[in-house]
Motif scaffolding. Structure first.
Motif, PDB file in Angstrom:
ATOM      1  N   UNK A 145       0.815  -1.211   0.000  1.00  0.00           N
ATOM      2  CA  UNK A 145       0.000   0.000   0.000  1.00  0.00           C
ATOM      3  C   UNK A 145       0.851   1.266   0.000  1.00  0.00           C
ATOM      4  N   UNK A 146       0.437   2.235  -0.780  1.00  0.00           N
ATOM      5  CA  UNK A 146       0.981   3.579  -0.673  1.00  0.00           C
ATOM      6  C   UNK A 146       0.489   4.198   0.636  1.00  0.00           C
ATOM      7  N   UNK A 147       1.292   5.066   1.234  1.00  0.00           N
ATOM      8  CA  UNK A 147       0.922   5.662   2.524  1.00  0.00           C
ATOM      9  C   UNK A 147      -0.424   6.371   2.472  1.00  0.00           C
ATOM     10  N   UNK A 148      -0.731   6.987   1.337  1.00  0.00           N
ATOM     11  CA  UNK A 148      -1.986   7.730   1.235  1.00  0.00           C
ATOM     12  C   UNK A 148      -3.190   6.822   1.422  1.00  0.00           C
ATOM     13  N   UNK A 149      -3.061   5.563   1.018  1.00  0.00           N
ATOM     14  CA  UNK A 149      -4.182   4.630   1.140  1.00  0.00           C
ATOM     15  C   UNK A 149      -4.461   4.281   2.592  1.00  0.00           C
ATOM     16  N   UNK A 150      -3.409   4.157   3.385  1.00  0.00           N
ATOM     17  CA  UNK A 150      -3.587   3.727   4.773  1.00  0.00           C
ATOM     18  C   UNK A 150      -4.420   4.720   5.571  1.00  0.00           C
ATOM     19  N   UNK A 151      -4.311   5.991   5.249  1.00  0.00           N
ATOM     20  CA  UNK A 151      -5.089   6.990   5.966  1.00  0.00           C
ATOM     21  C   UNK A 151      -6.578   6.865   5.735  1.00  0.00           C
ATOM     22  N   UNK A 152      -6.956   6.143   4.695  1.00  0.00           N
ATOM     23  CA  UNK A 152      -8.365   5.998   4.347  1.00  0.00           C
ATOM     24  C   UNK A 152      -8.949   4.697   4.883  1.00  0.00           C
ATOM     25  N   UNK A 153      -8.154   3.614   4.891  1.00  0.00           N
ATOM     26  CA  UNK A 153      -8.724   2.290   5.169  1.00  0.00           C
ATOM     27  C   UNK A 153      -8.203   1.630   6.438  1.00  0.00           C
ATOM     28  N   UNK A 154      -7.211   2.222   7.107  1.00  0.00           N
ATOM     29  CA  UNK A 154      -6.651   1.580   8.293  1.00  0.00           C
ATOM     30  C   UNK A 154      -7.353   2.059   9.554  1.00  0.00           C
ATOM     31  N   UNK A 155      -7.840   1.122  10.358  1.00  0.00           N
ATOM     32  CA  UNK A 155      -8.550   1.455  11.583  1.00  0.00           C
ATOM     33  C   UNK A 155      -7.565   1.915  12.659  1.00  0.00           C
ATOM     34  N   UNK A 156      -8.102   2.467  13.748  1.00  0.00           N
ATOM     35  CA  UNK A 156      -7.251   3.010  14.809  1.00  0.00           C
ATOM     36  C   UNK A 156      -6.310   1.968  15.404  1.00  0.00           C
ATOM     37  N   UNK A 157      -6.742   0.700  15.432  1.00  0.00           N
ATOM     38  CA  UNK A 157      -5.911  -0.352  16.018  1.00  0.00           C
ATOM     39  C   UNK A 157      -4.992  -1.012  14.996  1.00  0.00           C
ATOM     40  N   UNK A 158      -4.942  -0.462  13.780  1.00  0.00           N
ATOM     41  CA  UNK A 158      -4.082  -1.006  12.741  1.00  0.00           C
ATOM     42  C   UNK A 158      -4.760  -2.008  11.837  1.00  0.00           C
ATOM     43  N   UNK A 159      -5.986  -2.404  12.160  1.00  0.00           N
ATOM     44  CA  UNK A 159      -6.691  -3.392  11.344  1.00  0.00           C
ATOM     45  C   UNK A 159      -6.992  -2.836   9.959  1.00  0.00           C
ATOM     46  N   UNK A 160      -6.919  -3.710   8.966  1.00  0.00           N
ATOM     47  CA  UNK A 160      -7.260  -3.380   7.583  1.00  0.00           C
ATOM     48  C   UNK A 160      -8.247  -4.429   7.108  1.00  0.00           C
ATOM     49  N   UNK A 161      -9.402  -3.981   6.646  1.00  0.00           N
ATOM     50  CA  UNK A 161     -10.485  -4.901   6.330  1.00  0.00           C
ATOM     51  C   UNK A 161     -10.700  -5.109   4.837  1.00  0.00           C
ATOM     52  N   UNK A 162      -9.957  -4.409   4.005  1.00  0.00           N
ATOM     53  CA  UNK A 162     -10.196  -4.503   2.564  1.00  0.00           C
ATOM     54  C   UNK A 162      -8.894  -4.488   1.776  1.00  0.00           C
ATOM     55  N   UNK A 163      -8.967  -5.084   0.601  1.00  0.00           N
ATOM     56  CA  UNK A 163      -7.986  -4.820  -0.443  1.00  0.00           C
ATOM     57  C   UNK A 163      -8.519  -3.641  -1.239  1.00  0.00           C
ATOM     58  N   UNK A 164      -7.806  -2.530  -1.227  1.00  0.00           N
ATOM     59  CA  UNK A 164      -8.192  -1.367  -2.019  1.00  0.00           C
ATOM     60  C   UNK A 164      -7.201  -1.233  -3.165  1.00  0.00           C
ATOM     61  N   UNK A 165      -7.682  -1.383  -4.384  1.00  0.00           N
ATOM     62  CA  UNK A 165      -6.786  -1.325  -5.534  1.00  0.00           C
ATOM     63  C   UNK A 165      -6.705   0.073  -6.132  1.00  0.00           C
ATOM     64  N   UNK A 166      -7.586   0.966  -5.690  1.00  0.00           N
ATOM     65  CA  UNK A 166      -7.563   2.323  -6.243  1.00  0.00           C
ATOM     66  C   UNK A 166      -8.108   3.316  -5.240  1.00  0.00           C
ATOM     67  N   UNK A 167      -7.724   4.565  -5.439  1.00  0.00           N
ATOM     68  CA  UNK A 167      -8.253   5.674  -4.657  1.00  0.00           C
ATOM     69  C   UNK A 167      -9.069   6.571  -5.576  1.00  0.00           C
ATOM     70  N   UNK A 168      -9.909   7.369  -4.966  1.00  0.00           N
ATOM     71  CA  UNK A 168     -10.693   8.349  -5.704  1.00  0.00           C
ATOM     72  C   UNK A 168     -10.204   9.746  -5.369  1.00  0.00           C
ATOM     73  N   UNK A 169     -10.267  10.622  -6.328  1.00  0.00           N
ATOM     74  CA  UNK A 169     -10.039  12.039  -6.049  1.00  0.00           C
ATOM     75  C   UNK A 169     -11.284  12.796  -6.479  1.00  0.00           C
ATOM     76  N   UNK A 170     -11.618  13.816  -5.745  1.00  0.00           N
ATOM     77  CA  UNK A 170     -12.831  14.578  -6.015  1.00  0.00           C
ATOM     78  C   UNK A 170     -12.503  16.059  -6.037  1.00  0.00           C
ATOM     79  N   UNK A 171     -12.925  16.720  -7.091  1.00  0.00           N
ATOM     80  CA  UNK A 171     -12.670  18.150  -7.210  1.00  0.00           C
ATOM     81  C   UNK A 171     -13.452  18.731  -8.369  1.00  0.00           C
TER      82      UNK A 171
END
Length: 456
Positions: A145-171
């Motif tokens: 994972x790129x660091x940017x992804x972890x800020x979106x999908x990583x829980x407070x205790x470090x748990x990760x519940x998904x494989x995320x293959x892409x991120x979204x940008x909105x603007x």
């Protein structure tokens, strides 16, 4: 929920999620909590983390149900990848495509505790689905994972519940052909007042400035640039989170601007009857200059209709000088495994397959979303990453803020369709009386949903 009068059209449920590209991090913590370091994916796994499927595991003869949000060409691409997985592993994969009923169908299946073996979490892996998902923290692709992804999908205790293959940008999506014809340099737009001036020039050139549908994102995706973020007109984040937000600042800023744009004729006259295909056809044909609160997949679709069109991606603008421009970030395509699945090994191998660089790249190319697995980013020449990198280069001197979608950060669950109804209300009646009705509707439902969340 409060009921709407029959005059209102149903809200268009547009999934516009948001995400940042490789290496981009938020420059300020969420208002709801102090800044904290993201847990490393190499940290000791939580006690309930699941082990990876054993090397050489035979899953031939297994059957998986995989639920996805994909439709159209994206669904076709996904099915092609599934076919290759089936051929390689001898496993049958039944793909469930629920379309616009995806969210409601998943809620029904959650209530019955009968979920698909693998399903997309459409932005809610932690806030809604984590109690139903397997902890995948020690799967082999987590270290990619790129660091940017972890800020979106990583829980407070470090748990990760998904494989995320892409991120979204909105603007803000921009048709530069229209802007050039109107004498507008989109890179000089930094505030909503700048944007209003640009719209007036576009309208004077004979083109409708704002090319959008009436949808929830118009009242949610860039609302933070008016009422939440540092240096903006108002900073009401704390009130939003404690249930005391009275929506008056929201009316005095975002609603007033939108009402002014409506009165000035910056939107299509038939906006309340438009559908997604109308939007892409018009934007591709140069019948609109700006598409607000959206992601590059719209531009990718437009290029299939008009390969000669020219587009760029920009942030959502600041509400005043000194405010921050905003790029929303969030889950892109993320796949979780139901914790009670009877086919855990097959499900894990399916996620490992989707994490392969060549597989993830092909899916991301179809969706226009940005790769967030480093091995895929290394080979990604996709459109989404290209326009995002271009924005960062062209806007290097801008004060841009990256954070999760505003409604997911600050609103109680369930507000998204409420924003869609409120958007329809405003376009139906942008007068002062109509604005008051919108605020009353938002306030009542916000309070109801906030109380329901507390009780839940």
């Amino acid at each position: 929920m409060k009921r709407l009068g029959a005059v209102l059209l149903s809200a268009a449920m547009v999934l516009s999620l948001t995400a940042c590209g490789g290496g981009v991090k938020t420059d300020a913590p969420a208002a709801s909590e102090p800044a904290k370091e993201s847990a490393s994916p190499e940290a000791a796994p939580a006690d309930d983390a699941e082990g990876a499927a054993a090397e050489g595991t035979d899953i031939s003869g297994s059957t998986l149900e995989v639920a996805v949000t994909y439709t159209g060409d994206q669904a076709t691409t996904f099915q092609g990848l599934v076919d290759k997985f089936e051929e390689e592993y001898g496993c049958t994969v039944n793909v469930a495509e629920y379309g616009t009923d995806y969210e409601n169908t998943l809620k029904t299946r959650m209530a019955a505790n009968e979920l698909p073996d693998v399903f997309q979490t459409h932005g809610w892996s932690i806030l809604r689905y984590k109690e139903y998902l397997m902890n995948l923290q020690d799967q082999p692709w987590v270290s990619d994972y790129d660091d940017s992804a972890l800020g979106v999908i990583q829980d407070d205790d470090g748990a990760i519940y998904v494989l995320m293959i892409s991120e979204l940008i909105n603007g803000t999506l921009v048709n530069t052909d229209v802007c050039d014809a109107a004498g507008v340099d989109p890179y000089t737009i930094h505030t909503w007042d700048d944007f209003t001036e640009a719209c007036e020039k576009v309208k004077a050139s004979g083109t409708t400035p704002i090319c959008v549908l009436s949808n929830p994102g118009l009242l949610a995706n860039y609302a933070g640039t008016f009422v939440s973020y540092e240096g903006e007109m108002f900073q009401d984040s704390a009130a939003m989170l404690d249930g005391s937000f009275d929506w008056q600042d929201y009316k005095a800023s975002l609603i007033k601007y939108m009402a002014g744009w409506i009165e000035s004729g910056y939107y299509f006259d038939d906006i309340l009857t438009l559908v997604d295909t109308d939007l892409t056809e018009r934007f591709a044909a140069g019948k609109g200059a700006f598409c607000l609160g959206n992601d590059p997949s719209v531009m990718l679709t437009c290029l299939t209709l008009n390969p000669d069109a020219n587009f760029i991606f920009l942030p959502s603008f600041a509400s005043k000088e000194g405010g921050k421009e905003h790029v929303g970030i969030g889950e892109g395509d993320a796949f979780g495994i139901w914790k009670d699945t009877k086919n855990a090994d097959a499900a894990k191998l399916f996620l490992e397959y989707m994490a392969r660089p060549e597989v993830a790249k092909e899916m991301n190319a179809a969706t226009g979303k940005i790769s967030c697995l480093k091995s895929t980013m290394d080979i990604d020449d996709g459109y989404g990453l290209k326009v995002f990198q271009e924005m960062k280069e062209k806007c290097a001197d801008c004060d841009i803020f990256y954070e999760n979608l505003w409604d997911r950060q600050y609103m109680p669950s369930g507000m998204w369709p409420i924003f869609g109804n409120a958007s329809n209300m405003l376009f139906d009646d942008p007068s002062e009386k109509g604005q008051d009705a919108v605020i009353e509707y938002l306030l009542e439902n916000y309070q109801d949903l906030y109380e329901a969340a507390k009780e839940g």
